[in-house]
Design a protein around this motif. Structure first.
Motif, PDB file in Angstrom:
ATOM      1  N   LYS A 181     111.418  97.080  49.847  1.00 37.05           N
ATOM      2  CA  LYS A 181     112.239  96.026  49.216  1.00 37.05           C
ATOM      3  C   LYS A 181     111.913  94.669  49.819  1.00 37.05           C
ATOM      4  N   LYS A 182     111.780  94.600  51.132  1.00 39.63           N
ATOM      5  CA  LYS A 182     111.462  93.331  51.797  1.00 39.63           C
ATOM      6  C   LYS A 182     110.124  92.777  51.343  1.00 39.63           C
ATOM      7  N   ALA A 183     109.184  93.656  51.009  1.00 39.16           N
ATOM      8  CA  ALA A 183     107.855  93.236  50.548  1.00 39.16           C
ATOM      9  C   ALA A 183     107.815  93.060  49.023  1.00 39.16           C
ATOM     10  N   ASP A 184     108.980  93.200  48.351  1.00 42.97           N
ATOM     11  CA  ASP A 184     109.076  93.075  46.896  1.00 42.97           C
ATOM     12  C   ASP A 184     108.282  94.179  46.197  1.00 42.97           C
ATOM     13  N   GLU A 185     108.240  95.363  46.815  1.00 43.15           N
ATOM     14  CA  GLU A 185     107.523  96.503  46.248  1.00 43.15           C
ATOM     15  C   GLU A 185     108.537  97.565  45.814  1.00 43.15           C
ATOM     16  N   GLU A 186     108.115  98.441  44.891  1.00 40.22           N
ATOM     17  CA  GLU A 186     108.995  99.479  44.375  1.00 40.22           C
ATOM     18  C   GLU A 186     108.264 100.811  44.339  1.00 40.22           C
ATOM     19  N   LEU A 187     108.993 101.871  44.636  1.00 44.04           N
ATOM     20  CA  LEU A 187     108.487 103.239  44.545  1.00 44.04           C
ATOM     21  C   LEU A 187     109.523 104.021  43.747  1.00 44.04           C
ATOM     22  N   ARG A 188     109.077 104.554  42.598  1.00 45.66           N
ATOM     23  CA  ARG A 188     110.033 105.165  41.681  1.00 45.66           C
ATOM     24  C   ARG A 188     109.500 106.491  41.136  1.00 45.66           C
ATOM     25  N   VAL A 189     110.419 107.443  40.989  1.00 48.87           N
ATOM     26  CA  VAL A 189     110.153 108.663  40.244  1.00 48.87           C
ATOM     27  C   VAL A 189     111.007 108.560  38.980  1.00 48.87           C
ATOM     28  N   ARG A 190     110.341 108.652  37.820  1.00 43.37           N
ATOM     29  CA  ARG A 190     111.048 108.553  36.536  1.00 43.37           C
ATOM     30  C   ARG A 190     110.818 109.841  35.753  1.00 43.37           C
ATOM     31  N   THR A 191     111.912 110.475  35.373  1.00 45.10           N
ATOM     32  CA  THR A 191     111.825 111.616  34.474  1.00 45.10           C
ATOM     33  C   THR A 191     112.314 111.150  33.108  1.00 45.10           C
ATOM     34  N   VAL A 192     111.461 111.342  32.103  1.00 41.29           N
ATOM     35  CA  VAL A 192     111.722 110.871  30.747  1.00 41.29           C
ATOM     36  C   VAL A 192     112.029 112.076  29.872  1.00 41.29           C
ATOM     37  N   HIS A 193     113.212 112.068  29.279  1.00 40.51           N
ATOM     38  CA  HIS A 193     113.620 113.128  28.363  1.00 40.51           C
ATOM     39  C   HIS A 193     113.515 112.574  26.946  1.00 40.51           C
ATOM     40  N   GLY A 194     112.592 113.130  26.159  1.00 41.98           N
ATOM     41  CA  GLY A 194     112.407 112.710  24.781  1.00 41.98           C
ATOM     42  C   GLY A 194     112.717 113.839  23.825  1.00 41.98           C
ATOM     43  N   ALA A 195     112.554 113.569  22.546  1.00 41.57           N
ATOM     44  CA  ALA A 195     112.849 114.567  21.514  1.00 41.57           C
ATOM     45  C   ALA A 195     111.920 115.766  21.622  1.00 41.57           C
ATOM     46  N   ASP A 196     110.672 115.530  22.003  1.00 45.81           N
ATOM     47  CA  ASP A 196     109.668 116.599  21.992  1.00 45.81           C
ATOM     48  C   ASP A 196     109.308 117.152  23.362  1.00 45.81           C
ATOM     49  N   CYS A 197     109.577 116.377  24.415  1.00 43.06           N
ATOM     50  CA  CYS A 197     109.159 116.844  25.734  1.00 43.06           C
ATOM     51  C   CYS A 197     109.897 116.095  26.834  1.00 43.06           C
TER      52      CYS A 197
ATOM     53  N   GLU B 276     114.385 107.801  24.021  1.00 45.21           N
ATOM     54  CA  GLU B 276     114.239 108.567  25.258  1.00 45.21           C
ATOM     55  C   GLU B 276     115.340 108.195  26.238  1.00 45.21           C
ATOM     56  N   MET B 277     115.612 109.122  27.149  1.00 48.19           N
ATOM     57  CA  MET B 277     116.526 108.855  28.250  1.00 48.19           C
ATOM     58  C   MET B 277     115.719 108.960  29.540  1.00 48.19           C
ATOM     59  N   TYR B 278     115.790 107.912  30.354  1.00 45.76           N
ATOM     60  CA  TYR B 278     115.077 107.885  31.633  1.00 45.76           C
ATOM     61  C   TYR B 278     116.065 108.206  32.743  1.00 45.76           C
ATOM     62  N   ARG B 279     115.603 108.991  33.696  1.00 45.37           N
ATOM     63  CA  ARG B 279     116.346 109.212  34.939  1.00 45.37           C
ATOM     64  C   ARG B 279     115.467 108.630  36.035  1.00 45.37           C
ATOM     65  N   ASP B 280     115.839 107.454  36.529  1.00 45.02           N
ATOM     66  CA  ASP B 280     115.055 106.733  37.532  1.00 45.02           C
ATOM     67  C   ASP B 280     115.639 106.933  38.919  1.00 45.02           C
ATOM     68  N   THR B 281     114.772 107.257  39.868  1.00 45.98           N
ATOM     69  CA  THR B 281     115.158 107.370  41.272  1.00 45.98           C
ATOM     70  C   THR B 281     114.227 106.477  42.071  1.00 45.98           C
ATOM     71  N   TYR B 282     114.798 105.525  42.790  1.00 47.80           N
ATOM     72  CA  TYR B 282     114.025 104.589  43.601  1.00 47.80           C
ATOM     73  C   TYR B 282     114.098 104.996  45.066  1.00 47.80           C
ATOM     74  N   TYR B 283     112.959 104.848  45.728  1.00 45.40           N
ATOM     75  CA  TYR B 283     112.832 105.194  47.145  1.00 45.40           C
ATOM     76  C   TYR B 283     112.380 103.975  47.942  1.00 45.40           C
ATOM     77  N   ASP B 284     112.683 104.004  49.221  1.00 42.17           N
ATOM     78  CA  ASP B 284     112.207 102.990  50.161  1.00 42.17           C
ATOM     79  C   ASP B 284     111.983 103.688  51.503  1.00 42.17           C
ATOM     80  N   ARG B 285     111.426 102.963  52.412  1.00 35.74           N
ATOM     81  CA  ARG B 285     111.327 103.464  53.783  1.00 35.74           C
ATOM     82  C   ARG B 285     112.687 103.229  54.447  1.00 35.74           C
ATOM     83  N   PRO B 286     113.012 103.953  55.491  1.00 32.68           N
ATOM     84  CA  PRO B 286     114.318 103.773  56.125  1.00 32.68           C
ATOM     85  C   PRO B 286     114.600 102.337  56.577  1.00 32.68           C
TER      86      PRO B 286
END
Length: 188
Positions: free
Chosen positions: A44-60, A29-39
């Motif tokens: 990041k300061k709280a060691d937290e992560e918010l991510r949108v990941r789109t996964v492209h695989g052979a079937d879907c 699979e190929m992942y397209r990861d986009t990370y977000y934070d507050r302005p």
């Protein structure tokens, strides 16, 4: 649930692929990861992560929204993880921006995923190459309750040894940090 996970630099990828192929069928699979934070960078300061990941695989193609809380184990960086499938990736990005979050970094990961049982646990091994970073990595993880993290990490270390990886191969380097450094940018 806690994602008990260790990541290692792989010096002999072909050997590790052979070992993993003997355990399970690979899902490429190929992942397209986009990370977000507050302005203000407070995630990041709280060691937290918010991510949108789109996964492209052979079937879907599928998209998931993930929130990771602060690490519960400093040595491994294992974190609580909450994830849900998203029907419309572009709408999810728009919602996060509309709520005031800002994109801090986006990049691709090329992955070979293997799901198997070891030490009585369901494990996911992901062999990773990030085009912007030199080298190959192996992430090995299992989902556990917080009181099982140490035992799960011991089991993961044992499986890594079986795969030919040594304790000195372990790394806490993040892909986000490495990609940002490669681009000459700082993560907010």
């Amino acid at each position: 649930m806690i994602e008990a996970e260790l990541k290692a630099r792989v010096h002999a990828p072909e050997m590790v692929v052979q070992q993993l192929d003997a355990r399970a069928t690979a899902r490429v699979e190929m992942y397209r990861d986009t990370y977000y934070d507050r302005p203000d960078g407070s995630l990041k300061k709280a060691d937290e992560e918010l991510r949108v990941r789109t996964v492209h695989g052979a079937d879907c193609t599928r998209t998931v929204l993930t929130f990771k809380g602060a690490a519960v184990d400093e040595e491994s960086g294992s974190k609580p993880e909450h994830e849900t499938r998203v029907e419309d990736a572009e709408a999810m990005h728009a919602i996060l921006r509309g709520l005031g979050h800002v994109e801090i970094i986006a990049f691709e990961k090329h992955c070979r995923n293997y799901e198997f049982e070891a030490r009585g646990r369901q494990m996911l091994a992901t062999l990773v190459r990030v085009p912007e970073i030199n080298g190959t990595f192996l992430e090995l993880e299992t989902l556990v309750d917080e009181d099982e993290v140490n035992a799960a990490l011991d089991d993961i270390r044992s499986v890594l040894l079986e795969l030919g990886l040594r304790p000195e191969d372990l790394t806490r380097e993040t892909y986000t940090g490495a990609v940002a450094a490669r681009r000459g940018a700082a993560l907010t």
